[in-house]
Design a protein around this motif. Structure first.
Motif, PDB file in Angstrom:
ATOM      1  N   LEU A   1      16.035  -5.486 -22.930  1.00 50.92           N
ATOM      2  CA  LEU A   1      15.624  -6.894 -22.811  1.00 50.92           C
ATOM      3  C   LEU A   1      15.117  -7.405 -24.120  1.00 50.92           C
ATOM      4  O   LEU A   1      14.867  -8.676 -24.101  1.00 50.92           O
ATOM      5  N   ARG A   2      15.392  -6.866 -24.985  1.00 48.89           N
ATOM      6  CA  ARG A   2      14.985  -7.329 -26.371  1.00 48.89           C
ATOM      7  C   ARG A   2      15.758  -8.398 -26.802  1.00 48.89           C
ATOM      8  O   ARG A   2      15.429  -9.425 -27.648  1.00 48.89           O
ATOM      9  N   ASP A   3      16.919  -8.625 -26.441  1.00 47.70           N
ATOM     10  CA  ASP A   3      17.837  -9.613 -26.809  1.00 47.70           C
ATOM     11  C   ASP A   3      17.885 -10.708 -25.784  1.00 47.70           C
ATOM     12  O   ASP A   3      18.760 -11.781 -25.857  1.00 47.70           O
ATOM     13  N   LEU A   4      17.220 -10.836 -24.744  1.00 51.47           N
ATOM     14  CA  LEU A   4      17.013 -11.653 -23.860  1.00 51.47           C
ATOM     15  C   LEU A   4      16.648 -13.072 -24.480  1.00 51.47           C
ATOM     16  O   LEU A   4      15.612 -13.194 -25.264  1.00 51.47           O
ATOM     17  N   ALA A   5      17.386 -13.877 -24.078  1.00 53.06           N
ATOM     18  CA  ALA A   5      17.072 -15.473 -24.854  1.00 53.06           C
ATOM     19  C   ALA A   5      17.084 -16.477 -24.052  1.00 53.06           C
ATOM     20  O   ALA A   5      17.939 -16.534 -22.883  1.00 53.06           O
ATOM     21  N   ALA A   6      16.659 -17.774 -24.285  1.00 58.28           N
ATOM     22  CA  ALA A   6      16.939 -18.999 -23.565  1.00 58.28           C
ATOM     23  C   ALA A   6      18.433 -19.392 -23.556  1.00 58.28           C
ATOM     24  O   ALA A   6      19.356 -19.081 -24.463  1.00 58.28           O
ATOM     25  N   GLY A   7      18.878 -19.736 -22.443  1.00 58.53           N
ATOM     26  CA  GLY A   7      20.092 -20.245 -22.093  1.00 58.53           C
ATOM     27  C   GLY A   7      21.064 -19.243 -21.346  1.00 58.53           C
ATOM     28  O   GLY A   7      21.945 -19.404 -20.717  1.00 58.53           O
TER      29      GLY A   7
ATOM     30  N   ARG B   1      12.975 -20.000 -21.520  1.00 57.83           N
ATOM     31  CA  ARG B   1      11.930 -19.681 -22.495  1.00 57.83           C
ATOM     32  C   ARG B   1      11.709 -18.126 -22.395  1.00 57.83           C
ATOM     33  O   ARG B   1      11.597 -17.744 -21.281  1.00 57.83           O
ATOM     34  N   VAL B   2      11.420 -17.425 -23.379  1.00 57.69           N
ATOM     35  CA  VAL B   2      10.862 -16.126 -23.577  1.00 57.69           C
ATOM     36  C   VAL B   2       9.549 -15.922 -24.266  1.00 57.69           C
ATOM     37  O   VAL B   2       9.996 -16.245 -25.294  1.00 57.69           O
ATOM     38  N   ALA B   3       8.829 -15.381 -23.980  1.00 55.34           N
ATOM     39  CA  ALA B   3       7.632 -15.267 -24.712  1.00 55.34           C
ATOM     40  C   ALA B   3       6.983 -13.577 -24.690  1.00 55.34           C
ATOM     41  O   ALA B   3       7.228 -12.992 -23.299  1.00 55.34           O
ATOM     42  N   VAL B   4       6.342 -13.076 -25.742  1.00 51.32           N
ATOM     43  CA  VAL B   4       5.961 -11.608 -25.484  1.00 51.32           C
ATOM     44  C   VAL B   4       4.603 -11.700 -25.872  1.00 51.32           C
ATOM     45  O   VAL B   4       4.099 -12.328 -26.573  1.00 51.32           O
ATOM     46  N   TYR B   5       3.784 -10.954 -25.045  1.00 52.78           N
ATOM     47  CA  TYR B   5       2.270 -10.588 -25.073  1.00 52.78           C
ATOM     48  C   TYR B   5       1.959  -9.343 -25.163  1.00 52.78           C
ATOM     49  O   TYR B   5       2.847  -8.381 -24.910  1.00 52.78           O
ATOM     50  N   ASP B   6       0.784  -9.034 -25.593  1.00 46.87           N
ATOM     51  CA  ASP B   6       0.216  -7.851 -25.708  1.00 46.87           C
ATOM     52  C   ASP B   6      -0.121  -7.297 -24.572  1.00 46.87           C
ATOM     53  O   ASP B   6      -0.284  -5.810 -24.390  1.00 46.87           O
TER      54      ASP B   6
ATOM     55  N   ALA C   1       2.207  -0.964 -22.657  1.00 49.60           N
ATOM     56  CA  ALA C   1       1.922  -0.823 -24.231  1.00 49.60           C
ATOM     57  C   ALA C   1       3.496  -0.908 -25.021  1.00 49.60           C
ATOM     58  O   ALA C   1       3.388  -1.304 -26.239  1.00 49.60           O
ATOM     59  N   LEU C   2       4.507  -1.145 -24.275  1.00 44.41           N
ATOM     60  CA  LEU C   2       5.675  -1.574 -24.924  1.00 44.41           C
ATOM     61  C   LEU C   2       5.702  -3.109 -25.276  1.00 44.41           C
ATOM     62  O   LEU C   2       6.668  -3.334 -26.227  1.00 44.41           O
ATOM     63  N   GLY C   3       5.003  -4.008 -24.701  1.00 48.79           N
ATOM     64  CA  GLY C   3       4.929  -5.093 -24.829  1.00 48.79           C
ATOM     65  C   GLY C   3       5.236  -5.929 -23.524  1.00 48.79           C
ATOM     66  O   GLY C   3       6.071  -5.272 -22.512  1.00 48.79           O
ATOM     67  N   VAL C   4       4.913  -6.896 -23.087  1.00 50.85           N
ATOM     68  CA  VAL C   4       4.916  -7.710 -21.964  1.00 50.85           C
ATOM     69  C   VAL C   4       5.431  -8.992 -21.940  1.00 50.85           C
ATOM     70  O   VAL C   4       5.483  -9.813 -23.132  1.00 50.85           O
ATOM     71  N   LEU C   5       6.661  -9.255 -21.335  1.00 53.29           N
ATOM     72  CA  LEU C   5       7.416 -10.397 -21.303  1.00 53.29           C
ATOM     73  C   LEU C   5       7.028 -11.432 -20.218  1.00 53.29           C
ATOM     74  O   LEU C   5       7.145 -11.113 -18.988  1.00 53.29           O
ATOM     75  N   ALA C   6       7.010 -12.593 -20.613  1.00 56.41           N
ATOM     76  CA  ALA C   6       7.165 -13.802 -19.860  1.00 56.41           C
ATOM     77  C   ALA C   6       8.415 -14.330 -19.670  1.00 56.41           C
ATOM     78  O   ALA C   6       8.719 -14.845 -20.898  1.00 56.41           O
ATOM     79  N   ILE C   7       9.121 -14.681 -18.678  1.00 56.25           N
ATOM     80  CA  ILE C   7      10.589 -15.159 -18.646  1.00 56.25           C
ATOM     81  C   ILE C   7      10.347 -16.481 -17.976  1.00 56.25           C
ATOM     82  O   ILE C   7      10.308 -16.326 -16.619  1.00 56.25           O
TER      83      ILE C   7
END
Length: 262
Positions: free
Chosen positions: A183-189, A207-212, A249-255
């Motif tokens: 999912l690291r390359d997930l992007a808008a569009g 939009r994609v945002a990353v949180y701790d 701990a890997l990071g949290v994605l808001a999609i």
């Protein structure tokens, strides 16, 4: 050597009716195309009519109002590739002049009509209509929509039934995941095809945002956008039952997502 037959795309006419800072949208229903999504008034251009005449006719048929074609300002063209693989031309006209009061004149094809601020449209707008409105706001005469979507396959994601139903109903606009490598390359569009027990719902990434942490995500994005039927505390507990501490701990994605027509 044979000569290929010229491509003749479908042509649609679309009306941007302006009242102050608001635009009139219709909620489509029972048409077989983009039902359950918002659109501007419009439809197919008929043989023998000019583009402005077609737009004025659609206004009469769908809203019961009279528009002089001369009062329509050209607002742009959108060349869109729809999910069914067909390319179409959408021609937009704008006006703030008409006779009569707009009503839902075709209730068999439209659930309701509603005015929305141009800069605060609902999430579930037909994709190419949103592109055309965006171009109009920017003053661009031409826009494209769906060509990247046509060329790039949608990502498959499975959802539990309660969350799938929320996405399908247009009530869930943020999906929560952890930052797996795929999912690291997930992007808008890009598109995501959500699946549940044989049912499918096609969405577009806004939009994609990353949180701790999941707490930071919920507090920033708003728990009501993740699940409007559940409290923040309940959502946090549910998410952590799915994803343990080592996953968080890997990071949290808001999609952030919006539905697109199937």
């Amino acid at each position: 050597m044979s000569t290929p037959e010229p491509f003749r795309p479908h042509v649609g006419v679309h009306l941007i009716l302006i009242e102050g800072d608001k635009v009139l949208l219709l909620l489509r229903a029972n048409t077989g195309f983009a039902d359950g999504l918002w659109s501007v008034p419009g439809g197919c251009l008929d043989a023998g009519e000019t583009l402005p005449e077609g737009a004025a006719r659609e206004a009469r048929e769908e809203l019961g109002i009279d528009i002089n074609p001369a009062d329509l300002d050209f607002a742009g063209v959108c060349h869109h590739a729809d999910p069914d693989g067909q390319a179409r031309i959408g021609v937009f006209f704008a006006t703030s002049r008409w006779g009569g009061e707009p009503v839902n004149a075709e209730p068999s094809k439209c659930d309701k009509i509603e005015w929305f601020p141009l800069d605060d449209l609902p999430g579930d707008v037909v994709s190419y209509i949103r592109a055309g409105l965006g171009a109009y706001q920017r003053g661009d005469a031409f826009s494209l929509d769906g060509w990247q979507r046509r060329e790039t396959p949608a990502r498959d994601m499975n959802l539990y039934r309660p969350y799938f139903d929320l996405v399908s109903a247009g009530r869930k606009s943020v999906e929560v995941r952890v930052l797996y490598s795929n999912l690291r390359d997930l992007a808008a569009g890009q598109r995501i095809l959500f699946r549940c027990d044989g049912d499918e719902c096609l969405t577009k990434v806004v939009r994609v945002a990353v949180y701790d942490s999941f707490e930071e995500l919920l507090d920033t994005e708003g728990p009501e956008r993740v699940n409007p039927d559940s409290s923040r505390e309940q959502q946090l507990a549910n998410i952590r039952r799915i994803y343990g501490p080592e996953k968080e701990a890997l990071g949290v994605l808001a999609i952030e997502i919006e539905r697109v027509q199937p």
